[in-house]
Design a protein around this motif. Structure first.
Motif, PDB file in Angstrom:
ATOM      1  N   ALA A   1      -7.711  -4.068   3.917  1.00 62.01           N
ATOM      2  CA  ALA A   1      -6.834  -2.852   3.829  1.00 62.01           C
ATOM      3  C   ALA A   1      -6.758  -1.980   5.190  1.00 62.01           C
ATOM      4  O   ALA A   1      -7.333  -2.473   6.160  1.00 62.01           O
ATOM      5  N   SER A   2      -5.767  -0.992   5.317  1.00 60.20           N
ATOM      6  CA  SER A   2      -5.678  -0.145   6.352  1.00 60.20           C
ATOM      7  C   SER A   2      -5.122  -1.082   7.411  1.00 60.20           C
ATOM      8  O   SER A   2      -5.382  -0.919   8.596  1.00 60.20           O
TER       9      SER A   2
ATOM     10  N   LYS B   1      -9.932   2.065  -8.705  1.00 64.63           N
ATOM     11  CA  LYS B   1     -10.615   1.909  -7.507  1.00 64.63           C
ATOM     12  C   LYS B   1     -11.657   2.659  -7.385  1.00 64.63           C
ATOM     13  O   LYS B   1     -11.545   4.102  -7.795  1.00 64.63           O
TER      14      LYS B   1
ATOM     15  N   PHE C   1     -11.472  -1.661   5.492  1.00 67.24           N
ATOM     16  CA  PHE C   1     -10.228  -0.904   6.324  1.00 67.24           C
ATOM     17  C   PHE C   1     -10.068  -1.181   7.717  1.00 67.24           C
ATOM     18  O   PHE C   1     -10.823  -0.706   8.417  1.00 67.24           O
TER      19      PHE C   1
ATOM     20  N   ARG D   1      -2.188  -2.324  10.049  1.00 72.55           N
ATOM     21  CA  ARG D   1      -1.260  -1.261  10.737  1.00 72.55           C
ATOM     22  C   ARG D   1      -0.125  -2.384  11.422  1.00 72.55           C
ATOM     23  O   ARG D   1       0.958  -1.486  11.825  1.00 72.55           O
TER      24      ARG D   1
ATOM     25  N   LEU E   1      -1.941   8.939  -0.765  1.00 69.08           N
ATOM     26  CA  LEU E   1      -0.501   8.218  -1.131  1.00 69.08           C
ATOM     27  C   LEU E   1      -0.034   8.741  -2.343  1.00 69.08           C
ATOM     28  O   LEU E   1       1.276   8.908  -2.283  1.00 69.08           O
TER      29      LEU E   1
ATOM     30  N   ASN F   1      -3.796   5.318  -3.333  1.00 68.14           N
ATOM     31  CA  ASN F   1      -4.971   6.164  -3.181  1.00 68.14           C
ATOM     32  C   ASN F   1      -4.554   7.419  -3.205  1.00 68.14           C
ATOM     33  O   ASN F   1      -3.426   7.810  -3.166  1.00 68.14           O
TER      34      ASN F   1
ATOM     35  N   ASP G   1       0.931  -1.215   0.068  1.00 67.87           N
ATOM     36  CA  ASP G   1       0.037   0.020  -0.023  1.00 67.87           C
ATOM     37  C   ASP G   1       0.866   1.266  -0.122  1.00 67.87           C
ATOM     38  O   ASP G   1       1.117   1.748   0.903  1.00 67.87           O
TER      39      ASP G   1
ATOM     40  N   THR H   1      -3.226  -5.734   1.865  1.00 68.08           N
ATOM     41  CA  THR H   1      -2.551  -4.630   1.602  1.00 68.08           C
ATOM     42  C   THR H   1      -1.884  -3.957   2.800  1.00 68.08           C
ATOM     43  O   THR H   1      -2.573  -3.556   3.645  1.00 68.08           O
TER      44      THR H   1
ATOM     45  N   THR I   1      -1.548  -1.203  -4.055  1.00 71.62           N
ATOM     46  CA  THR I   1      -2.763  -0.499  -4.042  1.00 71.62           C
ATOM     47  C   THR I   1      -2.197   1.122  -3.853  1.00 71.62           C
ATOM     48  O   THR I   1      -1.166   1.195  -3.187  1.00 71.62           O
TER      49      THR I   1
ATOM     50  N   ARG J   1      -8.660   1.632  10.206  1.00 69.51           N
ATOM     51  CA  ARG J   1      -9.605   2.705  10.669  1.00 69.51           C
ATOM     52  C   ARG J   1     -10.808   2.187  11.254  1.00 69.51           C
ATOM     53  O   ARG J   1     -11.383   2.903  12.100  1.00 69.51           O
TER      54      ARG J   1
HETATM   55  C1  E4P Z   1      -6.185   0.536   0.745  1.00 70.10           C
HETATM   56  O1  E4P Z   1      -6.490   0.401  -0.387  1.00 70.10           O
HETATM   57  C2  E4P Z   1      -5.830   1.837   1.452  1.00 70.10           C
HETATM   58  O2  E4P Z   1      -4.983   2.682   0.523  1.00 70.10           O
HETATM   59  C3  E4P Z   1      -5.266   1.772   2.790  1.00 70.10           C
HETATM   60  O3  E4P Z   1      -4.962   0.565   3.229  1.00 70.10           O
HETATM   61  C4  E4P Z   1      -5.735   2.773   3.504  1.00 70.10           C
HETATM   62  O4  E4P Z   1      -4.721   2.744   4.742  1.00 70.10           O
HETATM   63  P1  E4P Z   1      -5.121   3.821   5.796  1.00 70.10           P
HETATM   64  O5  E4P Z   1      -5.911   3.703   6.705  1.00 70.10           O
HETATM   65  O6  E4P Z   1      -3.592   3.449   6.700  1.00 70.10           O
HETATM   66  O7  E4P Z   1      -4.640   5.203   5.349  1.00 70.10           O
END
Ligand code: E4P
Length: 218
Positions: free
Chosen positions: A163-164, A83, A129, A166, A31, A28, A6, A183, A26, A132
């Motif tokens: 996703a997201s 996306k 996510f 940590r 990023l 966004n 990511d 990711t 991935t 988050r």
């Molecule tokens: C996934 O596609 C997102 O780009 C990503 O995992 C968001 O993660 P974050 O909550 O760390 O910004």
């Protein structure tokens, strides 16, 4: 489980691609902004490094403009995955694009019902996510379990892309639940390789090997 990274930073992508363990990327808008690079240019470069899906996110909020943006983005390379956000317009766009054979990653998913809608819209990937979700007082992994159950109940082909992410425990939990993809930022993927006992073991073996005075390569 497939591993996506990511990030929109080229060097970490190259480094992970060289391990042979990277299945996709991935990105966004945040990023892309962090990379300081031109969106089209950096996406093209990433698509050339990785064979698997590279998610590039639309920024329009209405269906008609999302379709126009997707048209531009999917010309970048064959492995671009469009996306879209989990909104009515995003899912309309998902349905239209997947109907034309384009890969779609539906992002910003925070409920199992949203994931159900994305699967019905033919999404290639759904991105719940987890980080988050945790930040907001929920358990991100409960969400993954619910989505896995629902998708298996109906044999949906949509892949669950955690996703997201940590930390490495998120990766472990996602794998135990049977998520299809995760990711994570480069650091989390690098952390997966590490164990203090591996380092200690290498240290011990090296010290004992040195005592033998031998070499493998003559
Ligand atoms: C996934 O596609 C997102 O780009 C990503 O995992 C968001 O993660 P974050 O909550 O760390 O910004």
């Amino acid at each position: 489980m497939k591993f996506f990274v990511d990030t929109a930073e080229i060097e970490p992508i190259r480094e992970l691609a060289a391990t042979g363990l990277l299945d996709g990327v991935t990105t966004n808008p945040s990023l892309i902004a962090k990379s300081g690079r031109d969106f089209m240019e950096v996406t093209r470069e990433i698509c050339g490094i990785v064979d698997g899906p590279v998610s590039a996110e639309v920024v329009a909020l209405d269906h008609a403009t999302m379709m126009k943006e997707a048209e531009v983005l999917r010309k970048i390379a064959d492995n671009v995955c469009i996306k879209v956000p989990l909104t009515v317009d995003g899912l309309k766009t998902c349905k239209a694009l997947t109907g034309e054979g384009t890969m779609v990653n539906v992002t910003l998913c925070f409920s199992a019902n949203q994931a159900l809608l994305a699967a019905k819209a033919g999404a290639s990937f759904i991105s719940p996510f987890v980080g988050r979700h945790d930040d907001n007082g929920f358990d991100g992994m409960d969400l993954i379990e619910d989505i896995r159950l629902i998708y298996d109940n109906y044999n949906f082909a949509t892949e669950i892309l955690v996703a997201s992410v940590r930390h490495t425990t998120h990766v472990l939990q996602a794998a135990k639940i049977g998520a299809d993809v995760m990711t994570a930022p480069p650091k989390v993927i690098h952390d997966l390789f590490k164990h203090v006992l591996t380092d200690k073991g290498i240290e011990g073996f090296m010290a004992d090997w040195a005592k033998t005075g031998q070499t493998i390569l003559k």
